[in-house]
Design a protein around this motif. Structure first.
Motif, PDB file in Angstrom:
ATOM      1  N   TYR A 147       0.809  -1.212   0.000  1.00 15.95           N
ATOM      2  CA  TYR A 147       0.000   0.000   0.000  1.00 15.95           C
ATOM      3  C   TYR A 147       0.849   1.272   0.000  1.00 15.95           C
ATOM      4  O   TYR A 147       0.389   2.318   0.419  1.00 15.95           O
TER       5      TYR A 147
ATOM      6  N   ARG B 269      -0.173   8.998  -1.422  1.00 17.06           N
ATOM      7  CA  ARG B 269      -1.277   9.853  -1.846  1.00 17.06           C
ATOM      8  C   ARG B 269      -2.084  10.350  -0.657  1.00 17.06           C
ATOM      9  O   ARG B 269      -2.558  11.482  -0.644  1.00 17.06           O
ATOM     10  N   MET B 270      -2.245   9.522   0.367  1.00 20.12           N
ATOM     11  CA  MET B 270      -3.011   9.904   1.540  1.00 20.12           C
ATOM     12  C   MET B 270      -2.316  11.046   2.285  1.00 20.12           C
ATOM     13  O   MET B 270      -2.960  11.960   2.777  1.00 20.12           O
TER      14      MET B 270
ATOM     15  N   SER C 188      -2.198  11.637  -7.630  1.00 18.72           N
ATOM     16  CA  SER C 188      -2.721  10.432  -8.253  1.00 18.72           C
ATOM     17  C   SER C 188      -2.426  10.470  -9.743  1.00 18.72           C
ATOM     18  O   SER C 188      -2.453  11.512 -10.386  1.00 18.72           O
TER      19      SER C 188
ATOM     20  N   HIS D  38       1.991   3.336  -2.412  1.00 17.46           N
ATOM     21  CA  HIS D  38       1.511   4.455  -3.228  1.00 17.46           C
ATOM     22  C   HIS D  38       0.238   5.065  -2.634  1.00 17.46           C
ATOM     23  O   HIS D  38       0.060   6.280  -2.678  1.00 17.46           O
ATOM     24  N   ARG D  39      -0.621   4.244  -2.074  1.00 23.26           N
ATOM     25  CA  ARG D  39      -1.825   4.774  -1.423  1.00 23.26           C
ATOM     26  C   ARG D  39      -1.462   5.622  -0.201  1.00 23.26           C
ATOM     27  O   ARG D  39      -2.081   6.649   0.046  1.00 23.26           O
ATOM     28  N   LEU D  40      -0.464   5.168   0.552  1.00 26.35           N
ATOM     29  CA  LEU D  40      -0.031   5.944   1.712  1.00 26.35           C
ATOM     30  C   LEU D  40       0.560   7.288   1.297  1.00 26.35           C
ATOM     31  O   LEU D  40       0.300   8.313   1.929  1.00 26.35           O
TER      32      LEU D  40
END
Length: 75
Positions: free
Chosen positions: A51, A57-58, A64, A53-55
Protein backbone atom coordinates in the motif's frame (compact mmCIF):
# COMPACT_ATOMS: atom_id res chain seq x y z
CA UNK A 1 -19.29 3.75 29.06
CA UNK A 2 -18.66 5.30 32.45
CA UNK A 3 -15.60 4.13 34.39
CA UNK A 4 -15.94 4.18 38.15
CA UNK A 5 -13.31 5.39 40.57
CA UNK A 6 -12.95 1.88 41.99
CA UNK A 7 -11.99 0.44 38.60
CA UNK A 8 -9.45 3.24 38.07
CA UNK A 9 -7.97 2.59 41.52
CA UNK A 10 -7.78 -1.17 41.02
CA UNK A 11 -6.11 -0.75 37.62
CA UNK A 12 -3.57 1.63 39.17
CA UNK A 13 -2.85 -0.85 41.98
CA UNK A 14 -2.33 -3.71 39.51
CA UNK A 15 0.03 -1.59 37.43
CA UNK A 16 2.14 -0.29 40.31
CA UNK A 17 2.33 -3.14 42.83
CA UNK A 18 5.06 -5.68 42.16
CA UNK A 19 3.89 -9.25 41.74
CA UNK A 20 6.32 -12.16 41.67
CA UNK A 21 5.59 -14.59 38.87
CA UNK A 22 8.08 -17.39 39.68
CA UNK A 23 8.09 -18.32 36.00
CA UNK A 24 10.75 -19.97 33.90
CA UNK A 25 11.29 -19.12 30.27
CA UNK A 26 13.33 -21.73 28.47
CA UNK A 27 15.25 -21.00 25.24
CA UNK A 28 12.42 -22.45 23.17
CA UNK A 29 10.01 -19.87 24.56
CA UNK A 30 12.44 -17.06 23.85
CA UNK A 31 12.93 -18.17 20.27
CA UNK A 32 9.16 -18.50 19.79
CA UNK A 33 8.68 -14.94 21.05
CA UNK A 34 11.46 -13.71 18.77
CA UNK A 35 9.88 -15.55 15.82
CA UNK A 36 6.52 -13.93 16.55
CA UNK A 37 8.06 -10.46 16.71
CA UNK A 38 10.01 -10.97 13.48
CA UNK A 39 6.91 -12.37 11.77
CA UNK A 40 4.89 -9.33 12.81
CA UNK A 41 7.60 -7.00 11.50
CA UNK A 42 7.70 -8.89 8.18
CA UNK A 43 3.91 -8.67 7.90
CA UNK A 44 3.99 -4.91 8.54
CA UNK A 45 6.72 -4.51 5.92
CA UNK A 46 4.64 -6.40 3.34
CA UNK A 47 1.53 -4.33 4.06
CA UNK A 48 3.59 -1.16 3.75
CA UNK A 49 5.05 -2.39 0.46
CA UNK A 50 1.65 -3.29 -0.95
CA UNK A 51 0.00 0.00 0.00
CA UNK A 52 3.01 2.34 -0.42
CA UNK A 53 1.51 4.46 -3.23
CA UNK A 54 -1.82 4.77 -1.42
CA UNK A 55 -0.03 5.94 1.71
CA UNK A 56 1.93 8.56 -0.24
CA UNK A 57 -1.28 9.85 -1.85
CA UNK A 58 -3.01 9.90 1.54
CA UNK A 59 -0.23 12.06 3.03
CA UNK A 60 -0.23 14.29 -0.05
CA UNK A 61 3.32 13.45 -1.08
CA UNK A 62 2.33 12.09 -4.48
CA UNK A 63 -0.44 13.08 -6.86
CA UNK A 64 -2.72 10.43 -8.25
CA UNK A 65 -1.78 9.22 -11.71
CA UNK A 66 -4.22 10.45 -14.34
CA UNK A 67 -3.91 8.92 -17.77
CA UNK A 68 -4.15 11.34 -20.67
CA UNK A 69 -6.03 10.16 -23.68
CA UNK A 70 -4.26 10.81 -26.97
CA UNK A 71 -5.70 13.61 -29.09
CA UNK A 72 -7.22 11.90 -32.14
CA UNK A 73 -8.50 15.03 -33.82
CA UNK A 74 -6.25 16.84 -36.29
CA UNK A 75 -6.53 20.53 -36.93
Amino acid sequence: MKVSNFSKFSLLCLALLPINAFAYLDPGTGSAMLQGILGALAAMAMVLKLYWHRLLRMFGLRKSAIKKEPDTEKK
